[in-house]
Design a protein around this motif. Structure first.
Motif, PDB file in Angstrom:
ATOM      1  N   SER A  23       0.768  -1.204   0.007  1.00  0.00           N
ATOM      2  CA  SER A  23      -0.197   0.106  -0.007  1.00  0.00           C
ATOM      3  C   SER A  23       0.905   1.172   0.000  1.00  0.00           C
ATOM      4  O   SER A  23       0.627   2.259  -0.615  1.00  0.00           O
ATOM      5  N   LEU A  24       1.948   1.275   0.788  1.00  0.00           N
ATOM      6  CA  LEU A  24       2.916   2.411   0.647  1.00  0.00           C
ATOM      7  C   LEU A  24       3.558   2.581  -0.824  1.00  0.00           C
ATOM      8  O   LEU A  24       3.665   3.768  -1.239  1.00  0.00           O
ATOM      9  N   LEU A  27       1.004   3.934  -2.936  1.00  0.00           N
ATOM     10  CA  LEU A  27       0.555   5.279  -2.500  1.00  0.00           C
ATOM     11  C   LEU A  27       1.732   6.352  -3.183  1.00  0.00           C
ATOM     12  O   LEU A  27       1.485   7.119  -3.797  1.00  0.00           O
ATOM     13  N   GLY A  28       3.131   5.579  -3.114  1.00  0.00           N
ATOM     14  CA  GLY A  28       4.039   6.359  -3.914  1.00  0.00           C
ATOM     15  C   GLY A  28       3.833   6.493  -5.344  1.00  0.00           C
ATOM     16  O   GLY A  28       4.171   7.323  -6.179  1.00  0.00           O
ATOM     17  N   ARG A  30       0.961   6.643  -6.791  1.00  0.00           N
ATOM     18  CA  ARG A  30      -0.107   7.648  -6.986  1.00  0.00           C
ATOM     19  C   ARG A  30       0.552   9.052  -7.007  1.00  0.00           C
ATOM     20  O   ARG A  30       0.077   9.973  -7.479  1.00  0.00           O
ATOM     21  N   ALA A  31       1.542   8.920  -6.312  1.00  0.00           N
ATOM     22  CA  ALA A  31       2.348  10.471  -6.166  1.00  0.00           C
ATOM     23  C   ALA A  31       3.364  10.726  -7.171  1.00  0.00           C
ATOM     24  O   ALA A  31       4.018  11.685  -7.136  1.00  0.00           O
ATOM     25  N   THR A  36       8.921   3.607  -5.819  1.00  0.00           N
ATOM     26  CA  THR A  36       8.779   2.988  -4.271  1.00  0.00           C
ATOM     27  C   THR A  36       8.398   1.482  -4.155  1.00  0.00           C
ATOM     28  O   THR A  36       8.245   0.919  -3.547  1.00  0.00           O
TER      29      THR A  36
END
Length: 100
Positions: A23-24, A27-28, A30-31, A36
């Motif tokens: 999930s991290l 998120l990376g 998505r950013a 990541t």
């Protein structure tokens, strides 16, 4: 009632940690930082190797070997799934089997 996690998965803590790092990584992505995902993949690889070491330790103790083999044959290795009523079908990976 819901069964305990160790009843439906041999390593539920590793599954949870894999989900956390994935999930991290997502998120990376998505950013805008797709790199990541490398960390999540590395962490999963490390956890898989640790699982192999745990299996080897359990299989090395003769008094635990038969019970552990039966437990692994009826329980999902990584992803929580309902317990099997019969052992894995012929040809499935069993504890202590060498990866090809």
């Amino acid at each position: 009632p819901c069964p305990p996690l160790w009843f439906v998965c041999t390593d539920p803590n590793y599954f949870g940690e894999t989900l956390f790092w994935a999930s991290l990584g997502l998120l990376g992505v998505r950013a805008g930082h797709a790199w990541t995902l490398i960390g999540a993949a590395f962490n999963t690889a490390v956890l898989m190797s640790v699982t192999g070491m745990t299996e080897a330790r359990m299989l090395a103790r003769p008094e635990r070997r038969a019970a552990y083999v039966d437990y692994c044959a009826r329980t999902s290795a990584w992803i929580p799934m309902p317990k099997r009523t019969s052992p894995k079908p012929w040809g499935s990976r069993s504890p202590g089997a060498k990866a090809r």
